[in-house]
Design a protein around this motif. Structure first.
Motif, PDB file in Angstrom:
ATOM      1  N   LYS A   1       0.837  -1.195   0.000  1.00  0.00           N
ATOM      2  CA  LYS A   1       0.000   0.000   0.000  1.00  0.00           C
ATOM      3  C   LYS A   1       0.875   1.250   0.000  1.00  0.00           C
ATOM      4  O   LYS A   1       1.886   1.324   0.719  1.00  0.00           O
ATOM      5  CB  LYS A   1      -0.904   0.003   1.237  1.00  0.00           C
ATOM      6  CG  LYS A   1      -1.929   1.116   1.254  1.00  0.00           C
ATOM      7  CD  LYS A   1      -2.825   1.015   2.479  1.00  0.00           C
ATOM      8  CE  LYS A   1      -3.857   2.139   2.497  1.00  0.00           C
ATOM      9  NZ  LYS A   1      -4.731   2.068   3.699  1.00  0.00           N
ATOM     10  N   VAL A   2       0.520   2.225  -0.826  1.00  0.00           N
ATOM     11  CA  VAL A   2       1.315   3.446  -0.956  1.00  0.00           C
ATOM     12  C   VAL A   2       0.412   4.663  -0.757  1.00  0.00           C
ATOM     13  O   VAL A   2      -0.799   4.553  -0.662  1.00  0.00           O
ATOM     14  CB  VAL A   2       2.000   3.518  -2.339  1.00  0.00           C
ATOM     15  CG1 VAL A   2       2.903   2.309  -2.565  1.00  0.00           C
ATOM     16  CG2 VAL A   2       0.963   3.628  -3.463  1.00  0.00           C
ATOM     17  N   GLY A   3       1.041   5.853  -0.696  1.00  0.00           N
ATOM     18  CA  GLY A   3       0.289   7.099  -0.748  1.00  0.00           C
ATOM     19  C   GLY A   3      -0.004   7.790   0.560  1.00  0.00           C
ATOM     20  O   GLY A   3      -0.823   8.702   0.600  1.00  0.00           O
ATOM     21  N   GLY A   4       0.684   7.437   1.652  1.00  0.00           N
ATOM     22  CA  GLY A   4       0.340   8.016   2.953  1.00  0.00           C
ATOM     23  C   GLY A   4       1.275   9.081   3.467  1.00  0.00           C
ATOM     24  O   GLY A   4       1.299   9.359   4.670  1.00  0.00           O
ATOM     25  N   ALA A   5       2.054   9.722   2.578  1.00  0.00           N
ATOM     26  CA  ALA A   5       3.075  10.667   3.033  1.00  0.00           C
ATOM     27  C   ALA A   5       2.500  11.813   3.859  1.00  0.00           C
ATOM     28  O   ALA A   5       3.095  12.233   4.850  1.00  0.00           O
ATOM     29  CB  ALA A   5       3.855  11.211   1.839  1.00  0.00           C
ATOM     30  N   GLN A   6       1.342  12.326   3.448  1.00  0.00           N
ATOM     31  CA  GLN A   6       0.791  13.449   4.209  1.00  0.00           C
ATOM     32  C   GLN A   6       0.346  13.016   5.607  1.00  0.00           C
ATOM     33  O   GLN A   6       0.525  13.752   6.582  1.00  0.00           O
ATOM     34  CB  GLN A   6      -0.372  14.094   3.461  1.00  0.00           C
ATOM     35  CG  GLN A   6      -0.819  15.416   4.074  1.00  0.00           C
ATOM     36  CD  GLN A   6       0.321  16.420   4.207  1.00  0.00           C
ATOM     37  OE1 GLN A   6       1.018  16.719   3.245  1.00  0.00           O
ATOM     38  NE2 GLN A   6       0.523  16.933   5.422  1.00  0.00           N
ATOM     39  N   ASP A   7      -0.209  11.814   5.724  1.00  0.00           N
ATOM     40  CA  ASP A   7      -0.545  11.294   7.055  1.00  0.00           C
ATOM     41  C   ASP A   7       0.705  11.187   7.918  1.00  0.00           C
ATOM     42  O   ASP A   7       0.680  11.502   9.120  1.00  0.00           O
ATOM     43  CB  ASP A   7      -1.204   9.915   6.940  1.00  0.00           C
ATOM     44  CG  ASP A   7      -2.637   9.979   6.448  1.00  0.00           C
ATOM     45  OD1 ASP A   7      -3.238  11.066   6.514  1.00  0.00           O
ATOM     46  OD2 ASP A   7      -3.147   8.938   5.994  1.00  0.00           O
ATOM     47  N   PHE A   8       1.801  10.731   7.307  1.00  0.00           N
ATOM     48  CA  PHE A   8       3.050  10.574   8.049  1.00  0.00           C
ATOM     49  C   PHE A   8       3.612  11.938   8.460  1.00  0.00           C
ATOM     50  O   PHE A   8       4.098  12.105   9.583  1.00  0.00           O
ATOM     51  CB  PHE A   8       4.051   9.805   7.188  1.00  0.00           C
ATOM     52  CG  PHE A   8       5.322   9.416   7.905  1.00  0.00           C
ATOM     53  CD1 PHE A   8       5.289   8.780   9.126  1.00  0.00           C
ATOM     54  CD2 PHE A   8       6.556   9.679   7.334  1.00  0.00           C
ATOM     55  CE1 PHE A   8       6.456   8.403   9.779  1.00  0.00           C
ATOM     56  CE2 PHE A   8       7.736   9.315   7.962  1.00  0.00           C
ATOM     57  CZ  PHE A   8       7.680   8.686   9.196  1.00  0.00           C
ATOM     58  N   ARG A   9       3.537  12.916   7.563  1.00  0.00           N
ATOM     59  CA  ARG A   9       3.977  14.265   7.918  1.00  0.00           C
ATOM     60  C   ARG A   9       3.145  14.816   9.082  1.00  0.00           C
ATOM     61  O   ARG A   9       3.679  15.450  10.001  1.00  0.00           O
ATOM     62  CB  ARG A   9       3.878  15.198   6.713  1.00  0.00           C
ATOM     63  CG  ARG A   9       5.147  15.261   5.884  1.00  0.00           C
ATOM     64  CD  ARG A   9       5.049  16.326   4.811  1.00  0.00           C
ATOM     65  NE  ARG A   9       4.282  15.849   3.670  1.00  0.00           N
ATOM     66  CZ  ARG A   9       4.796  15.155   2.670  1.00  0.00           C
ATOM     67  NH1 ARG A   9       6.080  14.853   2.662  1.00  0.00           N
ATOM     68  NH2 ARG A   9       4.044  14.751   1.663  1.00  0.00           N
ATOM     69  N   ASP A  10       1.845  14.584   9.021  1.00  0.00           N
ATOM     70  CA  ASP A  10       0.981  15.049  10.102  1.00  0.00           C
ATOM     71  C   ASP A  10       1.347  14.380  11.420  1.00  0.00           C
ATOM     72  O   ASP A  10       1.322  15.025  12.485  1.00  0.00           O
ATOM     73  CB  ASP A  10      -0.484  14.770   9.765  1.00  0.00           C
ATOM     74  CG  ASP A  10      -1.008  15.651   8.642  1.00  0.00           C
ATOM     75  OD1 ASP A  10      -0.374  16.683   8.333  1.00  0.00           O
ATOM     76  OD2 ASP A  10      -2.054  15.286   8.054  1.00  0.00           O
ATOM     77  N   PHE A  11       1.679  13.087  11.372  1.00  0.00           N
ATOM     78  CA  PHE A  11       2.097  12.390  12.590  1.00  0.00           C
ATOM     79  C   PHE A  11       3.348  13.040  13.176  1.00  0.00           C
ATOM     80  O   PHE A  11       3.430  13.286  14.394  1.00  0.00           O
ATOM     81  CB  PHE A  11       2.369  10.913  12.291  1.00  0.00           C
ATOM     82  CG  PHE A  11       3.156  10.210  13.362  1.00  0.00           C
ATOM     83  CD1 PHE A  11       2.548   9.843  14.554  1.00  0.00           C
ATOM     84  CD2 PHE A  11       4.514   9.942  13.187  1.00  0.00           C
ATOM     85  CE1 PHE A  11       3.281   9.219  15.560  1.00  0.00           C
ATOM     86  CE2 PHE A  11       5.245   9.312  14.180  1.00  0.00           C
ATOM     87  CZ  PHE A  11       4.628   8.950  15.371  1.00  0.00           C
ATOM     88  N   ILE A  12       4.333  13.323  12.328  1.00  0.00           N
ATOM     89  CA  ILE A  12       5.570  13.937  12.815  1.00  0.00           C
ATOM     90  C   ILE A  12       5.294  15.294  13.440  1.00  0.00           C
ATOM     91  O   ILE A  12       5.770  15.608  14.542  1.00  0.00           O
ATOM     92  CB  ILE A  12       6.589  14.055  11.664  1.00  0.00           C
ATOM     93  CG1 ILE A  12       7.044  12.666  11.208  1.00  0.00           C
ATOM     94  CG2 ILE A  12       7.799  14.882  12.101  1.00  0.00           C
ATOM     95  CD1 ILE A  12       7.924  12.681   9.970  1.00  0.00           C
TER      96      ILE A  12
END
Length: 288
Positions: free
Chosen positions: A134-145
């Protein structure tokens, strides 16, 4: 020879006493995220030295299961003599996964932007039947950081808000570049090792075009280092060429508020370059 009550030589008992090894001044904990079911495994190193009044610089590290130990040992050794090495004490925060393997497939989701099936099919793979995770979660990861990890670190450790860096390699390097292009105020130092720009070059170019306006809104100076291994030039993705072109275009934007550097390491490939780039990266981020 001194003997214990059970008549076993003392030296033999010492030799056979095995304990788990851990790096000094390090901790780890699990941190849940609103956007994923499993928590992240967070690794933290704090210097033995007393924190300066403004706090320590902090370096956030992706793929921490694979790289945290290497970077921590480099900081521990070099920060003892910063006047000689150019590396000053810093807090290292590694973002990893609850596994003992060096890499986890979750990184494909965390480090990539939403990607069409057409683009995925065009990516170079060793096996034509390869199925991408599964791909495409960069913005979720940025929000987590930004919203979950940084507040926890700033609450529990003496961090200098004005000296924060992020380092990622390969897909992690792509994530670093995209964070710079879309949220340039997140960090002051960005280090993209062997960035996988080929994942979606067209999107990267569009984000580059929008960067100048975002940079004007950034409140602090931005520093970018791009590194590669010389031998990566043979990769079918065109990794080195893509990175050189990005650097050349970005260099045209350099000013007092933007520093951009590029380095290829002779004789190193995509994986072997990792230990080689660590010292260069630390001097870039943690120099006085």
């Amino acid at each position: 020879m001194t003997r214990l009550d059970n008549d076993i030589p003392y030296i033999s008992q010492v030799e056979n006493s095995l304990e788990a090894f851990s790096l000094p001044n390090t901790q780890q904990f699990l941190l849940p995220s609103k956007a994923r079911q499993q928590p992240y495994r967070i690794f933290v190193y704090t210097p033995a030295q007393e924190a300066p009044p403004q706090g320590f610089p902090v370096l956030y590290l992706l793929d921490a299961n694979a790289l945290f130990g290497t970077i921590v040992e480099a900081v521990r050794v070099q920060a003892r003599r910063p006047e000689k090495t150019g590396v000053y004490p810093a807090i290292i925060v590694g973002i990893g996964y609850p596994t003992d393997e060096p890499f986890d497939d979750s990184r494909y989701y965390d480090f990539t932007m939403p990607t069409s099936d057409e683009v995925l099919k065009a990516l170079p793979v060793r096996n034509k039947d390869h199925v991408w995770p599964k791909v495409g979660g960069a913005q979720d990861f940025r929000d987590f950081i930004e919203q979950e990890l940084k507040p926890r670190i700033e609450r529990d450790y003496p961090v200098d808000w004005n000296r924060q860096g992020i380092f990622g390699h390969s897909l992690g390097g792509l994530f670093v570049l995209q964070t710079l292009l879309t949220m340039p105020d997140s960090f002051q130092f960005y280090v993209a090792g062997s960035p996988s720009i080929h994942w979606n070059k067209e999107l990267v170019r569009r984000q580059e075009a929008q960067f100048a306006a975002l940079q004007q809104q950034a409140r602090k100076r931005i520093n970018l280092l791009i590194t590669l291994g010389e031998l990566e030039d043979a990769h079918p993705s065109g990794m080195n060429g893509n990175a050189r072109e990005f650097f050349e275009r970005f260099s045209l934007l350099t000013s007092e508020e933007l520093r951009v550097e590029y380095q290829e390491f002779e004789g190193e490939g995509h994986v072997s370059v990792l230990p080689a780039l660590v010292s260069r990266m630390l001097r870039f981020v943690l120099g006085g």
